[in-house]
Design an enzyme around this catalytic site. Structure first.
Site, PDB file in Angstrom:
ATOM      1  N   LYS A   3      -3.919 -18.411  -1.281  1.00  0.00           N
ATOM      2  CA  LYS A   3      -3.385 -17.167  -0.731  1.00  0.00           C
ATOM      3  C   LYS A   3      -4.013 -15.948  -1.420  1.00  0.00           C
ATOM      4  CE  LYS A   3       1.148 -19.126   0.458  1.00  0.00           C
ATOM      5  NZ  LYS A   3       2.614 -18.968   0.236  1.00  0.00           N
ATOM      6  N   TYR A  43       2.253 -18.745  10.408  1.00  0.00           N
ATOM      7  CA  TYR A  43       3.658 -18.699  10.003  1.00  0.00           C
ATOM      8  C   TYR A  43       4.623 -18.697  11.186  1.00  0.00           C
ATOM      9  CZ  TYR A  43       2.498 -18.315   5.069  1.00  0.00           C
ATOM     10  OH  TYR A  43       2.066 -18.567   3.785  1.00  0.00           O
ATOM     11  N   ARG A  79       0.923 -31.344  -1.423  1.00  0.00           N
ATOM     12  CA  ARG A  79       2.207 -30.650  -1.607  1.00  0.00           C
ATOM     13  C   ARG A  79       2.754 -30.914  -3.012  1.00  0.00           C
ATOM     14  NH1 ARG A  79       4.163 -26.963   2.232  1.00  0.00           N
ATOM     15  NH2 ARG A  79       6.226 -27.531   1.471  1.00  0.00           N
ATOM     16  N   ARG A  96       1.570 -24.170  -8.784  1.00  0.00           N
ATOM     17  CA  ARG A  96       2.517 -23.051  -8.790  1.00  0.00           C
ATOM     18  C   ARG A  96       3.244 -22.932 -10.126  1.00  0.00           C
ATOM     19  NH1 ARG A  96       4.834 -24.249  -2.665  1.00  0.00           N
ATOM     20  NH2 ARG A  96       3.418 -22.843  -1.528  1.00  0.00           N
ATOM     21  N   ASN A 113       3.108 -17.411  -4.453  1.00  0.00           N
ATOM     22  CA  ASN A 113       2.992 -18.743  -5.049  1.00  0.00           C
ATOM     23  C   ASN A 113       1.611 -19.376  -4.870  1.00  0.00           C
ATOM     24  OD1 ASN A 113       3.170 -19.349  -2.356  1.00  0.00           O
ATOM     25  ND2 ASN A 113       5.226 -20.217  -2.455  1.00  0.00           N
ATOM     26  N   HIS A 116      -0.941 -22.321   0.032  1.00  0.00           N
ATOM     27  CA  HIS A 116      -0.250 -22.841   1.202  1.00  0.00           C
ATOM     28  C   HIS A 116      -0.778 -24.244   1.471  1.00  0.00           C
ATOM     29  CE1 HIS A 116       1.336 -23.148   5.288  1.00  0.00           C
ATOM     30  NE2 HIS A 116       0.169 -23.703   5.590  1.00  0.00           N
ATOM     31  N   GLU A 127      -2.699 -25.603  12.150  1.00  0.00           N
ATOM     32  CA  GLU A 127      -3.192 -24.633  11.171  1.00  0.00           C
ATOM     33  C   GLU A 127      -4.719 -24.716  11.022  1.00  0.00           C
ATOM     34  OE1 GLU A 127      -0.788 -25.429   7.714  1.00  0.00           O
ATOM     35  OE2 GLU A 127       1.033 -24.703   8.709  1.00  0.00           O
TER      36      GLU A 127
HETATM   37  P1  DAT Z   1       5.923 -23.519   1.346  1.00  0.00           P
HETATM   38  O1  DAT Z   1       4.830 -22.497   1.189  1.00  0.00           O
HETATM   39  O2  DAT Z   1       6.263 -24.173   0.036  1.00  0.00           O
HETATM   40  O3  DAT Z   1       5.661 -24.504   2.463  1.00  0.00           O
HETATM   41  P2  DAT Z   1       7.758 -22.192   3.165  1.00  0.00           P
HETATM   42  O4  DAT Z   1       6.895 -22.725   4.264  1.00  0.00           O
HETATM   43  O5  DAT Z   1       9.208 -22.480   3.232  1.00  0.00           O
HETATM   44  O6  DAT Z   1       7.230 -22.689   1.728  1.00  0.00           O
HETATM   45  O7  DAT Z   1       7.601 -20.616   3.095  1.00  0.00           O
HETATM   46  C1  DAT Z   1       6.358 -19.993   3.341  1.00  0.00           C
HETATM   47  C2  DAT Z   1       6.134 -18.935   2.289  1.00  0.00           C
HETATM   48  O8  DAT Z   1       7.064 -17.857   2.459  1.00  0.00           O
HETATM   49  C3  DAT Z   1       6.383 -19.420   0.863  1.00  0.00           C
HETATM   50  O9  DAT Z   1       5.247 -20.042   0.320  1.00  0.00           O
HETATM   51  C4  DAT Z   1       6.766 -18.166   0.152  1.00  0.00           C
HETATM   52  C5  DAT Z   1       7.495 -17.355   1.203  1.00  0.00           C
HETATM   53  N1  DAT Z   1       8.956 -17.553   1.150  1.00  0.00           N
HETATM   54  C6  DAT Z   1       9.630 -18.676   1.511  1.00  0.00           C
HETATM   55  N2  DAT Z   1      10.955 -18.519   1.399  1.00  0.00           N
HETATM   56  C7  DAT Z   1      11.127 -17.249   0.963  1.00  0.00           C
HETATM   57  C8  DAT Z   1      12.274 -16.465   0.638  1.00  0.00           C
HETATM   58  N3  DAT Z   1      13.521 -16.944   0.756  1.00  0.00           N
HETATM   59  N4  DAT Z   1      12.079 -15.205   0.187  1.00  0.00           N
HETATM   60  C9  DAT Z   1      10.828 -14.691   0.062  1.00  0.00           C
HETATM   61  N5  DAT Z   1       9.711 -15.363   0.366  1.00  0.00           N
HETATM   62  C10 DAT Z   1       9.848 -16.625   0.796  1.00  0.00           C
HETATM   63 MG    MG Z   2       5.443 -24.123   4.507  1.00  0.00          MG
END
Ligand code: DAT
Ligand code: MG
Length: 133
Positions: A3, A43, A79, A96, A113, A116, A127
């Site tokens: 990212k 997203y 992951r 992370r 973090n 992705h 994707e």
């Molecule tokens: P991941 O990236 O571990 O698959 P995700 O798909 O649930 O996590 O979310 C996508 C991204 O959005 C994540 O890497 C960071 C951000 N994010 C997720 N939940 C969040 C929250 N509650 N508040 C702020 N940012 C968030």
């Molecule tokens: Mg995700």
């Protein structure tokens, strides 16, 4: 995908070394700045969530490095290597967990973090089509 925070901090190669160190192959690699349309597609599952607008802003804020990673059980392995979504909860030994910054939340409340990773074969297909047509 590395990212914008990871690319800006010069961590792309460090992270990709961990990926190959885990026995996974980086078959394709491309640096680009996501267009709003590409970000929306990436997203799409988060559309409508409170953090969605900030997430789109963050992910389009600078260059990312998109990769096609292959190997046995690549999705789960990657992951695991990435660690928990929340870097403060991510274990030591994960990207992370080990490489997080002091401030993991940006000015829009988005969790920074570094990486992705697709969470299913269907997500990977969708994707990867964004980056490698
Ligand atoms: P991941 O990236 O571990 O698959 P995700 O798909 O649930 O996590 O979310 C996508 C991204 O959005 C994540 O890497 C960071 C951000 N994010 C997720 N939940 C969040 C929250 N509650 N508040 C702020 N940012 C968030
Ligand atoms: Mg995700």
């Amino acid at each position: 995908m590395i990212k914008p925070d990871g690319v800006a901090r010069g961590l792309a190669e460090t992270i990709l070394k961990r990926v190959s160190g885990a026995g996974l192959a980086v078959a394709e690699k491309k640096q680009l700045v996501l267009t709003p349309a590409q970000a929306a597609e990436l997203y799409r599952p988060h559309l409508g969530k409170k953090f969605y607008p900030g997430l789109i802003k963050f992910i389009t804020s600078g260059p990312v490095v998109a990769c096609l990673v292959s190997g046995e059980g690549a999705i789960a392995a990657l992951r695991r290597l990435m660690g928990d979504t929340d870097p403060l909860a991510a274990e030591r030994g994960t990207v992370r967990g080990d490489l997080k910054e002091a401030a993991v939340i940006n000015e829009d409340g988005i969790i920074k973090n570094l990486v992705h990773g697709s969470d299913s074969p269907e997500a990977a297909d969708r994707e990867l089509a964004i980056f490698f047509k």
